[in-house]
Write a protein that holds these residues in place. Structure first.
Motif, PDB file in Angstrom:
ATOM      1  N   TRP A   1     -20.921  41.811 -13.556  1.00 42.88           N
ATOM      2  CA  TRP A   1     -20.133  41.463 -12.629  1.00 42.88           C
ATOM      3  C   TRP A   1     -19.329  42.139 -13.158  1.00 42.88           C
ATOM      4  O   TRP A   1     -18.903  43.267 -11.571  1.00 42.88           O
ATOM      5  CB  TRP A   1     -19.066  39.979 -12.654  1.00 42.88           C
ATOM      6  CG  TRP A   1     -18.297  39.678 -11.425  1.00 42.88           C
ATOM      7  CD1 TRP A   1     -18.808  39.328 -10.227  1.00 42.88           C
ATOM      8  CD2 TRP A   1     -16.995  40.003 -11.586  1.00 42.88           C
ATOM      9  NE1 TRP A   1     -17.346  38.703  -9.304  1.00 42.88           N
ATOM     10  CE2 TRP A   1     -16.758  39.709  -9.866  1.00 42.88           C
ATOM     11  CE3 TRP A   1     -16.209  40.693 -11.835  1.00 42.88           C
ATOM     12  CZ2 TRP A   1     -15.424  40.163  -9.599  1.00 42.88           C
ATOM     13  CZ3 TRP A   1     -14.759  41.385 -11.926  1.00 42.88           C
ATOM     14  CH2 TRP A   1     -14.185  40.490  -9.979  1.00 42.88           C
TER      15      TRP A   1
ATOM     16  N   LEU B   1     -17.852  32.484  -7.703  1.00 45.17           N
ATOM     17  CA  LEU B   1     -18.832  34.013  -8.436  1.00 45.17           C
ATOM     18  C   LEU B   1     -19.665  33.289  -9.495  1.00 45.17           C
ATOM     19  O   LEU B   1     -20.416  34.209  -8.849  1.00 45.17           O
ATOM     20  CB  LEU B   1     -17.445  33.918  -9.722  1.00 45.17           C
ATOM     21  CG  LEU B   1     -18.179  35.624 -10.697  1.00 45.17           C
ATOM     22  CD1 LEU B   1     -17.508  36.178 -11.069  1.00 45.17           C
ATOM     23  CD2 LEU B   1     -19.025  34.887 -11.204  1.00 45.17           C
TER      24      LEU B   1
ATOM     25  N   LEU C   1     -21.340  38.684  -3.277  1.00 39.96           N
ATOM     26  CA  LEU C   1     -19.722  37.473  -3.767  1.00 39.96           C
ATOM     27  C   LEU C   1     -18.800  38.449  -1.735  1.00 39.96           C
ATOM     28  O   LEU C   1     -17.300  38.198  -2.826  1.00 39.96           O
ATOM     29  CB  LEU C   1     -19.240  38.652  -4.893  1.00 39.96           C
ATOM     30  CG  LEU C   1     -20.313  38.253  -5.308  1.00 39.96           C
ATOM     31  CD1 LEU C   1     -20.438  39.272  -7.093  1.00 39.96           C
ATOM     32  CD2 LEU C   1     -19.802  36.821  -6.512  1.00 39.96           C
TER      33      LEU C   1
ATOM     34  N   MET D   1     -15.858  40.315  -3.764  1.00 39.22           N
ATOM     35  CA  MET D   1     -14.682  40.304  -4.770  1.00 39.22           C
ATOM     36  C   MET D   1     -14.496  41.121  -5.910  1.00 39.22           C
ATOM     37  O   MET D   1     -13.158  40.883  -6.127  1.00 39.22           O
ATOM     38  CB  MET D   1     -15.320  39.015  -4.994  1.00 39.22           C
ATOM     39  CG  MET D   1     -14.556  37.978  -6.095  1.00 39.22           C
ATOM     40  SD  MET D   1     -15.668  37.617  -7.292  1.00 39.22           S
ATOM     41  CE  MET D   1     -15.697  35.662  -6.283  1.00 39.22           C
TER      42      MET D   1
END
Length: 332
Positions: free
Chosen positions: A175, A218, A265, A268
């Protein structure tokens, strides 16, 4: 923009040596956060910071060097806070001093001190501004930007920091390091001008709460996507169909899976990076205001400031369009 030139070169060399060991935004994320934060400052503070934007950008990853390469024991807990292990946020100690009285050293080392350390850094930066200590201002501001960046990474606020509790090991570095490496060049990282925080404590914990609220979304997105994707497409596999390991013995995610996750995502990573930029700039600005708005123009030569003035104007135009590339500072 080349003050602290030798120091910056040393930093670059050290950063390269530990680049793939770091687990907090990586070089890509941290450097962009500090660099863009300089551009979001109001004048006259921006002029001083821009004179040293190379240093502030390159220094951004030094806390990770202290943590991973130099192995400073006290550094590790500064980067996270496992909120689930502390109980309700509203019941937590307000200062690091209070935290050390309530919890033993092992508990804090295991579960982190990130927000309290940010507040301590703010106090030190404010003092440096008051004393007009150029070196301290620059070192503290750059380091503070790193910790604020960490505070905007959801898994830095969770005991499930690498998905190890939910069968999602590897999600942390995927991430915050791999996704920015692959996609940050397309991010529009312009943010509004820095704001003054009336209450530093509230601002710190507000951002911690906001970041922590993203932990479940997430992990849910990653879990759903991993479940729906064959393992040989989630990870890189060799000719024999075996999962390829990184040099640090973790499974290597495929670029295709990274792209799918990034899409699912829904912005994000970019949004959190922008929040980190805005917060970093605002914390710097707040420390300067709380120090009495000292005149920093005499800390640099007039020649240096004049030489950088044209570049600053040009770079501001690029920044306001969301473009960090093409700027005179080329640490991209």
């Amino acid at each position: 923009m080349k003050n602290f030139k030798m120091k910056s070169k040393l930093i670059i060399g050290m950063v390269i040596g530990v680049a793939f060991l770091t687990l907090s935004w990586g070089i890509v994320g941290h450097e962009r956060i500090n660099k863009a934060a300089v551009m979001a400052l109001p004048q006259p503070l921006q002029v001083f910071f821009y004179n040293h934007i190379d240093f502030i950008t390159q220094e951004a990853s030094v806390p990770d060097i202290r943590k991973y390469a130099l192995k400073y024991k006290e550094e590790n807990p500064r980067h996270y806070l496992d909120l689930e292990n502390f109980g309700p946020i509203d019941s937590l100690p307000k200062t690091l001093e209070e935290a050390t009285k309530k919890y033993d050293a092992k508990f804090l080392n295991d579960n982190g001190i990130l927000p309290w350390f940010i507040e301590d850094m703010m106090a030190k930066l404010t003092k440096a501004f008051k004393e007009k200590n150029r070196a301290e201002i620059l070192f503290l501001a750059a380091d503070l930007g790193h910790y604020i960046g960490d505070a905007h990474m959801p898994l830095h606020t969770s005991a499930n920091h690498d998905g190890q509790l939910t069968g999602q090991k590897g999600i942390h570095s995927l991430w915050e390091s791999r996704l920015p490496e692959l996609f940050a060049k397309n991010y529009k990282l312009n943010v509004p001008e820095a704001q003054y925080y009336e209450d530093v404590h509230k601002a710190t914990w507000d951002l911690m709460k906001d970041t922590h609220s993203l932990v479940k979304p997430l992990l849910d997105v990653d879990k759903k996507l991993r479940t729906a994707t064959p393992e040989n497409q989630v990870f890189v596999v060799d000719a024999d169909g075996k999962i390829v390991k990184s040099k640090y013995n973790s499974n290597k995610f495929s670029d295709e899976y990274a792209a799918k996750l990034h899409q699912e995502l829904n912005g994000m990573v970019e949004n959190q990076m922008k929040k980190a930029i805005a917060a970093t700039s605002s914390f710097w600005y707040t420390a300067w205001v709380n120090a009495g708005k000292p005149d920093l123009s005499d800390l640099d030569s007039q020649e240096l400031t004049k030489r950088n003035s044209k570049a600053l104007k040009e770079d501001l135009k690029l920044f306001k369009k969301g473009d960090l590339f093409g700027m005179r500072n080329q640490n991209d």
